[in-house]
Each structure stands twice: as structure tokens, then as C-alpha cells.
Scaffold this motif. Structure first.
Motif, short mmCIF file in Angstrom:
data_model
loop_
_atom_site.label_atom_id
_atom_site.label_comp_id
_atom_site.label_asym_id
_atom_site.label_seq_id
_atom_site.Cartn_x
_atom_site.Cartn_y
_atom_site.Cartn_z
N GLU A 3 30.42 45.17 39.28
CA GLU A 3 31.37 44.60 39.57
C GLU A 3 32.97 44.54 39.28
OE1 GLU A 3 31.25 41.45 41.82
OE2 GLU A 3 29.24 42.00 41.83
N PRO A 4 33.71 44.49 40.30
CA PRO A 4 35.18 45.19 39.92
C PRO A 4 35.80 44.37 38.59
CG PRO A 4 34.69 44.69 42.22
CD PRO A 4 33.92 44.11 41.66
N VAL A 5 36.39 44.95 37.84
CA VAL A 5 37.25 44.37 36.52
C VAL A 5 38.49 43.73 37.38
CG1 VAL A 5 38.64 44.51 34.55
CG2 VAL A 5 36.71 46.24 34.94
N GLY A 14 39.87 48.33 42.50
CA GLY A 14 39.24 48.56 43.85
C GLY A 14 39.52 50.14 44.08
N SER A 15 40.71 50.54 44.12
CA SER A 15 41.22 51.77 44.76
C SER A 15 41.92 52.53 43.88
CB SER A 15 42.11 51.55 46.10
OG SER A 15 42.35 52.65 46.56
N SER A 52 36.56 64.35 37.44
CA SER A 52 35.49 63.75 37.84
C SER A 52 34.92 62.84 36.86
CB SER A 52 34.40 64.94 37.94
OG SER A 52 33.19 64.33 38.37
N ARG A 53 34.99 63.14 35.53
CA ARG A 53 34.55 62.06 34.46
C ARG A 53 35.28 60.84 34.62
NH1 ARG A 53 34.91 62.59 27.81
NH2 ARG A 53 33.88 60.74 27.56
N LEU A 54 36.58 60.73 34.57
CA LEU A 54 37.49 59.89 34.63
C LEU A 54 37.29 59.02 36.15
CD1 LEU A 54 41.14 60.70 33.41
CD2 LEU A 54 39.53 59.13 32.42
N THR A 55 36.77 59.45 36.96
CA THR A 55 36.55 59.00 38.46
C THR A 55 35.25 58.24 38.12
OG1 THR A 55 37.89 60.52 39.51
CG2 THR A 55 36.24 59.03 40.67
N ARG A 56 34.49 58.91 37.52
CA ARG A 56 32.99 58.01 37.41
C ARG A 56 33.14 56.55 36.41
NH1 ARG A 56 31.25 63.20 36.44
NH2 ARG A 56 30.91 62.85 34.33
N LEU A 57 34.12 56.89 35.51
CA LEU A 57 34.58 55.59 34.68
C LEU A 57 34.90 54.52 35.46
CD1 LEU A 57 35.83 57.40 31.42
CD2 LEU A 57 33.53 56.33 31.80
N PHE A 58 35.98 54.99 36.49
CA PHE A 58 36.61 53.95 37.38
C PHE A 58 35.60 53.50 38.27
CE2 PHE A 58 40.44 55.54 35.33
CZ PHE A 58 41.47 54.54 35.61
N THR A 59 34.69 54.24 38.70
CA THR A 59 33.80 53.66 39.83
C THR A 59 32.79 52.96 39.02
OG1 THR A 59 32.37 55.65 39.64
CG2 THR A 59 33.88 55.51 41.55
N SER A 60 32.48 52.92 37.88
CA SER A 60 31.72 52.23 36.81
C SER A 60 32.15 50.80 36.72
CB SER A 60 31.24 52.89 35.63
OG SER A 60 32.22 52.72 34.62
N LEU A 61 33.58 50.75 37.03
CA LEU A 61 34.49 49.61 36.88
C LEU A 61 34.65 48.84 38.20
CD1 LEU A 61 36.45 50.69 33.78
CD2 LEU A 61 34.64 48.88 33.53
N GLY A 62 34.16 49.26 39.24
CA GLY A 62 34.61 48.76 40.42
C GLY A 62 35.15 49.32 41.46
N ARG A 64 35.87 51.73 44.35
CA ARG A 64 35.25 52.09 45.66
C ARG A 64 35.72 53.12 46.55
NH1 ARG A 64 32.31 51.04 42.40
NH2 ARG A 64 30.66 49.46 42.32
N LYS A 65 37.29 53.18 46.66
CA LYS A 65 37.77 54.10 47.12
C LYS A 65 38.69 55.10 46.26
CE LYS A 65 38.63 50.52 50.87
NZ LYS A 65 39.71 50.05 51.73
#
Length: 342
Positions: A3-5, A14-15, A52-62, A64-65
Motif C-alpha cells: 500500500e502506498p505511504v 506513487g510516481s 536499482s536498489r533505491l527504486t526497489r525500496l520506493f516500489t516497496s512503499l507503493g 508504481r510509475k
């Protein structure tokens, strides 16, 4: 799926705009009008593994774009490899690239093969002579070649046009016709008083209302497209023939209350708003050995405290001028649009 923070105003994370370089091979008057710039030290730039690592952390927090930006992102060597790494993240619904198009035709096959899904190309004029004046480059044909290359690969294609009075505001309809011809959706962007727009003045701004009035005069009815729940920056419209287009009215009609976008610069500084004066350094904890959980908590906490609505505050100002003067820009390259990504 995570779920997004939510931030302090209830806006989701979200983006994510992910800048890969602050360098650019154009010098557009609304973004980089000066002769000299302070650049980010090359050793400070995040590696593809760090991005890539930072992006995975952001996607884990919601988030999607994810959109790759610059500067001009195609100047970053081996960019398709980063695209490939990001495309492996199942949480990303939309993996896109924003580019000026100069290098696009020669790289599109590798980018598409790596998993890129959509491309946005900046196209401010259809005139090579005007392009030379506006962007200080004779390579207008390369931009058009890049657009045609994306069309051939059948990727999603959008075109962005910054509209400036007395510069290109007579090309609204020709640009719409060009976009239709190439299967692209065009988005007109009001000229913004942010970053390196040191020559910005309200007299150069063509508002959303004026754009729509001119388009109606030439093409007839324009229908607003209702998109409940959309957090996209562009309001979308439909012409009588079915063609759709968008307008990003950040200057005269800000959309801060629904904004779910944030930006990471190429050296790992996270900005929660395009107008934000300061960002959060993510590179230091990343390189100092912070765990994923520690970084995730840092990101979530910072977003939860977010109250930014920079464009709204600028619109409420009694007198507007460029956000930064030249000396202030050179004191901190993070204030430049080409550093934090549009």
C-alpha cells in the motif's frame, strides 16, 4: 502489493522520477539559457546498482510509475542495462523515459529490448530554424527521427511542448496534427518559473484557458475527459475527431493537492517537490551501509511529513519572478531543472 505511504495531505508515494545525469546536449532557453553551469561531480553519481536498489525500496512503499530523466538520460552510458534491471521489478506498472530525442533513434532498439514501455519526447517546435534559436542546436531532424523510431517500435509515445508566448504559441494546432500523424498524445506545458528559467516572466506564459480557446477557434469543440482519481499532471481533452491531448497547467492552475511525484537526482538527493529548496541525501546512508529496512523507514518517514505544495504557493504570490537568480543557481546545482528532472 504494498500500500502506498501517504504524506501529511493524504497524497500517496506513487510516481518516481529517477534522474541518471545532470548533463544535457541541448541548451533550451526555458531550462538552460546560460553559458556556464556547475555540474555534479561524476564520482557522486549513483551507480546502476544503487539506482536499482533505491527504486526497489520506493516500489516497496507503493511507487508504481518510474520515469528515467536527466538532464538528457540517453547521455548516460549503457542506459539500457539500467532499464533491464528496473524491468525485473514486478511492482513497476509503468517504466518510461523522458528525452529530448537527439540520441533516441540509435538507442531505441536496445531500450525496448531491455523492457522500456513508454517514451516521452520533448518537441517544442516543428521548425528547424526555430529549434536552432530555442535549443541552440541544428539537430532538429534527429528529434524527428527519434519520434519515428519510437513509433516503429510501437512503444507508448507522448510529446511534451513547453508553450511560450511569442516563441512557439503559434504552433499549437500544427503540433496537434503532427502528434496525430505519429500516434502520439501531445501535452502542452505552461512555461514555469522554476529551476534555470532565469528569463521567466508572466508575459511569456500562455495559460491553459488561452490554449483551449485558440484550439477551439481552429478545430472546433474540445471536450474535457473526466478521469476520477487520476493523479497525472496533465488534464486531458478530446477533439471532435477523437484525438486526445493534455495540458499541464502548473503555473496558472496548480495540481499540488493530488501530486504523488518525487524526484531523485543523479547523485541521490531526493526532492519531494519540483519547487523544493532542499532535498534529502539518500546517497550517504546508501553508501554508509544502511540496510534496506533502515532506508525504507527513512523514506517512509520523510514522505509522511511531506506538506509541499510549491506550485500553489508560487501562484498565490503577489508578484512572481524567476524562482532563482543566476548566482543562486550556481551556488547549488541541485536547484537546476536539468539536475532534478522535470
Amino acid at each position: 502489493m504494498a500500500e502506498p505511504v501517504l504524506d501529511a495531505l493524504g497524497r500517496p508515494l506513487g510516481s518516481l522520477r529517477l534522474s541518471v545525469t545532470d548533463r544535457c546536449n541541448l541548451r533550451c532557453s526555458y531550462c538552460m539559457p546560460e553559458e556556464d553551469y556547475a555540474w555534479l561531480p561524476r564520482e557522486s553519481l549513483l551507480t546502476f546498482e544503487e539506482l536499482s536498489r533505491l527504486t526497489r525500496l520506493f516500489t516497496s512503499l507503493g511507487a508504481r510509475k518510474v520515469r528515467l530523466t536527466g538532464g538528457e538520460p540517453l547521455l548516460r552510458r549503457d542506459l539500457p542495462e539500467l532499464v533491464r534491471m528496473l524491468s525485473l521489478d514486478p511492482e513497476i506498472d509503468d517504466l518510461a523515459l523522458t528525452t529530448n530525442g537527439l540520441l533516441l533513434s540509435r538507442q531505441i532498439d536496445a531500450l525496448a529490448g531491455a523492457g522500456l514501455r513508454r517514451v516521452t519526447v520533448s518537441l517544442d517546435t516543428l521548425s528547424p530554424e526555430r529549434f536552432l534559436s530555442l535549443a541552440r542546436s541544428p539537430r532538429h531532424a534527429d528529434v524527428l527521427d527519434g519520434i519515428e523510431a519510437v513509433e516503429r517500435r510501437a512503444l507508448g509515445l507522448k510529446l511534451n511542448t513547453v508553450v511560450m508566448r511569442g516563441v512557439n504559441d503559434d504552433e499549437l494546432v500544427p503540433l496537434l496534427r503532427f502528434a496525430k500523424q505519429h500516434g502520439a498524445e501531445l501535452r502542452f506545458i505552461e512555461y514555469m518559473d522554476v529551476g534555470g528559467a532565469t528569463g521567466w516572466s508572466e508575459e511569456y506564459v500562455v495559460s491553459r484557458a488561452e490554449m483551449l480557446g485558440r484550439i477551439r477557434t481552429e478545430l472546433g469543440g474540445v471536450e474535457e475527459i473526466s478521469e476520477p482519481g487520476s493523479r497525472a499532471p496533465a488534464e486531458r481533452f478530446r477533439l471532435a475527431d477523437g484525438q486526445t491531448f493534455g495540458i499541464i497547467a502548473s503555473t496558472t492552475a496548480p495540481f499540488c493537492r493530488t501530486c504523488d511525484r518525487s524526484r531523485i537526482t543523479a547523485d541521490g538527493t531526493w526532492f519531494l517537490c519540483l519547487y523544493a529548496a532542499e532535498g534529502l541525501d539518500l546517497r550517504a546512508p546508501l553508501r554508509d551501509g544502511a540496510t534496506d529496512d533502515e532506508l525504507r523507514r527513512l523514506i517512509a518517514r520523510h514522505w509522511a511529513e511531506r506538506k509541499d505544495r510549491g506550485a500553489e504557493l508560487r501562484a498565490e504570490a503577489p508578484a512572481r519572478a524567476p524562482l532563482y537568480q543566476l548566482t543562486s543557481l550556481r551556488a547549488d546545482p541541485h536547484r537546476e531543472m536539468h539536475t532534478r528532472g522535470g
